[in-house]
Motif scaffolding. Structure first.
Motif, PDB file in Angstrom:
ATOM      1  N   THR A  68       5.398  -7.277 -11.066  1.00 34.63           N
ATOM      2  CA  THR A  68       4.893  -5.971 -10.643  1.00 34.63           C
ATOM      3  C   THR A  68       3.468  -5.777 -11.153  1.00 34.63           C
ATOM      4  O   THR A  68       2.619  -5.227 -10.456  1.00 34.63           O
ATOM      5  N   LEU A 126      -4.781  -6.174  -3.425  1.00 35.18           N
ATOM      6  CA  LEU A 126      -4.249  -4.994  -2.762  1.00 35.18           C
ATOM      7  C   LEU A 126      -5.197  -4.416  -1.720  1.00 35.18           C
ATOM      8  O   LEU A 126      -4.793  -3.635  -0.876  1.00 35.18           O
ATOM      9  N   ALA A 149       0.145  -2.643   7.050  1.00 36.12           N
ATOM     10  CA  ALA A 149       0.642  -3.791   6.282  1.00 36.12           C
ATOM     11  C   ALA A 149       2.155  -3.746   6.126  1.00 36.12           C
ATOM     12  O   ALA A 149       2.811  -4.781   6.051  1.00 36.12           O
ATOM     13  N   ALA A 150       2.714  -2.532   6.087  1.00 39.56           N
ATOM     14  CA  ALA A 150       4.162  -2.414   5.936  1.00 39.56           C
ATOM     15  C   ALA A 150       4.879  -2.722   7.243  1.00 39.56           C
ATOM     16  O   ALA A 150       5.981  -3.243   7.249  1.00 39.56           O
ATOM     17  N   ARG A 168       3.780 -10.130  10.366  1.00 43.24           N
ATOM     18  CA  ARG A 168       2.960 -11.356  10.263  1.00 43.24           C
ATOM     19  C   ARG A 168       3.481 -12.473  11.162  1.00 43.24           C
ATOM     20  O   ARG A 168       3.475 -13.640  10.773  1.00 43.24           O
ATOM     21  N   ILE A 171      -1.902  -9.027  -0.374  1.00 42.26           N
ATOM     22  CA  ILE A 171      -0.738  -8.491   0.330  1.00 42.26           C
ATOM     23  C   ILE A 171      -0.989  -8.354   1.827  1.00 42.26           C
ATOM     24  O   ILE A 171      -0.067  -8.181   2.585  1.00 42.26           O
ATOM     25  N   LEU A 184      10.348  -0.136   5.187  1.00 42.10           N
ATOM     26  CA  LEU A 184       9.094   0.271   4.571  1.00 42.10           C
ATOM     27  C   LEU A 184       8.414   1.394   5.342  1.00 42.10           C
ATOM     28  O   LEU A 184       7.785   2.259   4.755  1.00 42.10           O
ATOM     29  N   ILE A 196       8.605  -1.731  -3.716  1.00 48.54           N
ATOM     30  CA  ILE A 196       7.682  -1.287  -4.770  1.00 48.54           C
ATOM     31  C   ILE A 196       6.244  -1.441  -4.296  1.00 48.54           C
ATOM     32  O   ILE A 196       5.424  -0.541  -4.408  1.00 48.54           O
ATOM     33  N   LEU A 197       5.941  -2.613  -3.735  1.00 50.53           N
ATOM     34  CA  LEU A 197       4.566  -2.873  -3.326  1.00 50.53           C
ATOM     35  C   LEU A 197       4.207  -2.164  -2.021  1.00 50.53           C
ATOM     36  O   LEU A 197       3.035  -1.970  -1.728  1.00 50.53           O
ATOM     37  N   GLY A 198       5.215  -1.822  -1.236  1.00 49.66           N
ATOM     38  CA  GLY A 198       4.938  -1.151   0.027  1.00 49.66           C
ATOM     39  C   GLY A 198       4.544  -2.085   1.138  1.00 49.66           C
ATOM     40  O   GLY A 198       4.108  -1.655   2.189  1.00 49.66           O
ATOM     41  N   VAL A 199       4.640  -3.382   0.902  1.00 48.72           N
ATOM     42  CA  VAL A 199       4.390  -4.345   1.980  1.00 48.72           C
ATOM     43  C   VAL A 199       5.485  -5.388   1.949  1.00 48.72           C
ATOM     44  O   VAL A 199       5.968  -5.752   0.881  1.00 48.72           O
TER      45      VAL A 199
END
Lengths: 197, 293
Positions: free
Chosen positions: A15, A29, A50-51, A55, A77, B79, B156-159
């Motif tokens: 994390t 990020l 990105a969410a 990809r 990311i 997400l 957590i990271l959102g991706v």
């Protein structure tokens, strides 16, 4: 080492990786979208792009002009997401990519509704505005000439209500302003919008 | 031409042993076709602009029939907290296959599986060994931890994390990048690592560290198609356990567990006809071999 300690360390480490100080953490990020670095047509705002994007690279594969490139692991990311580098190869608005996106990251929109960004003329670089040369390349190349780019006393002017941000003007512009910039650049205004609701 | 055809016939006679074509050969054929599909596809797209087949196993377009990989689709859905119908429809077929047949994508289609299978065959040929050893064993349950960690970390990271590093997708992406941009993407190193890890233990990555495999295994917990042991015929010789690429013990009924990916290797290895695929409907068992309708 106990298993619990190990797992705790692993979790914290993974994390914490994204919050590394300095350029390393920021780059992992940071969104790649910037001036002349745009998402393909119909892209949802950068906040959720990105969410949403899985990809899968189908937009990259379908693009007949190779305008869309795929970012690699150095983009952190955002790796694997599509990007159009308009000053190299602009988007010719064939709208093939929006039809193949399986997740709706690229919404199915019409050509004239595309808002990849907004063309902005740098009047300190543009030779027509400086008055050195009678250049109207951007006006000639614009797919929505007279709507998106008009000529005002032989100087180009952008109309935000019609500009799709395709970047054909940017790639055609003969003035290199350094750092991948031209005298006319595309600013990703709409990508910075917040998602409503 | 003549020699190759002759050679093929010889191999066929050698391996066939009067039986029907073994599952292993069907599976390798299937894996090869699946790999060929994503290998040829960028060339078709790039040089001839044929877009009938599109993408790879992250999202595969076959005409207007689209498939979306369940894990990738699920993460995108979780997400963004929004539903997108084409994505859901694209996930439906893979999910249904996983629900009824289990992790068959992994063993019969996945390009990583193809590479590892090829690698295994080459190793067996060079080493003149019938079975490959597993040197490092990780608890099978780690698979669920991988799946959970992947989903939680992504949230957590959102991706979505795995979408980019997913080896099944990575192979397709690498091929596309080579054909389209004439470069190799850095992340291809992950594939190399996976192949090297296979030297240590067969399918080391697939067994415990593939989140997509984890999700498919989770969906396939109550699958209909299972490997059943006929205890009356079984002599506990252990050949099936040696041949299992997942390191399971089919002779003690692990072929019906969530970790089995229905590849059929154990069925091929069994000399006593003790292992069969069985189709279970509502607890009632129908053997695949006696084909009742």
């Amino acid at each position: 080492m106990q298993r619990r300690t190990f797992l705790k360390l692993l979790g914290t480490g993974l994390t914490g990786l994204s919050f590394l100080p300095g350029p390393a953490g920021a780059k992992l990020l940071q969104s790649p979208v910037a001036t002349n670095r745009l998402r393909p047509p119909g892209a949802v705002p950068e906040e959720i792009f990105a969410a949403r994007c899985i990809r899968c690279g189908r937009c990259v594969e379908v693009c007949p002009y190779r305008s869309i490139i795929m970012l690699d692991i150095r983009a952190g990311i955002h790796a694997g997401t599509p990007l159009v580098e308009v000053e190299k190869i602009p988007c010719y608005l064939c709208m093939k990519c929006v039809e193949v996106c399986p997740t709706g990251s690229l919404e199915r929109i019409q050509q004239q509704d595309t808002r990849m960004g907004l063309a902005v003329i740098n009047r300190f670089h543009c030779v027509a505005w400086l008055g050195t040369i009678l250049c109207r390349t951007c006006y000639d190349k614009c797919p929505y000439a007279e709507k998106a780019i008009r000529l005002d006393q032989l100087r180009p002017v952008i109309d935000a209500s019609a500009c799709t941000g395709c970047g054909i003007c940017t790639s055609a512009c003969p003035v290199a302003a350094g750092d991948d910039r031209k005298a006319i650049n595309i600013e990703p205004l709409y990508a910075r919008q917040k998602v409503s609701g | 031409m003549n020699t190759s055809a002759g050679g093929k016939d010889l191999i066929g006679e050698d391996l066939g042993k009067g039986r029907k074509m073994a599952y292993g050969r069907w599976r390798f054929l299937m894996l090869s076709i699946a790999f060929l599909l994503i290998l040829l596809n960028p060339f078709l797209n790039y040089f001839w602009h044929v877009h009938f087949i599109q993408g790879w196993y992250q999202s595969f377009g076959f005409g207007s029939l689209w498939f979306v990989s369940p894990l990738e689709g699920l993460e995108s859905l979780l997400l963004t907290k929004s539903l997108y119908l084409p994505s859901l429809i694209g996930m439906a077929i893979p999910v249904l296959i996983a629900l009824f047949l289990g992790r068959v994508f992994c063993s019969w289609i996945c390009p990583v599986s193809f590479l590892l299978e090829l690698f295994d065959r080459v190793r067996r040929l060079i080493g003149r060994k019938k079975f490959l050893k597993n040197r490092l064993l990780v608890a099978k349950r780690v698979l669920w931890f991988t799946l959970l960690a992947e989903i939680i970390l992504s949230m957590i990271l959102g991706v979505p994390l795995f979408v980019f590093l997913s080896p099944p997708g990575l192979i397709g992406r690498e091929i596309m990048v080579v054909v389209f941009f004439r470069t190799l993407a850095l992340e291809g190193g992950i594939l190399l690592l996976i192949v090297l890890l296979d030297l240590l233990t067969r399918r080391f990555f697939c067994r415990t560290f593939c989140p997509l495999g984890g999700l498919l295994a989770f969906l396939g917990r109550k699958r209909s198609l299972r490997v059943h042991v006929d205890q009356a015929n079984c002599t506990q010789c252990g050949l099936c356990a040696k041949s299992c690429p997942m390191g399971l013990l089919p002779n003690s009924g692990e072929g019906a567990s969530a970790y089995c990916w229905n590849c059929g290797e154990c069925l091929d290895s069994c000399r006593h006809d003790a292992l069969h695929f069985q189709w279970q409907q509502n607890g009632y068992t129908v053997s695949v071999t006696d084909q009742r309708s």
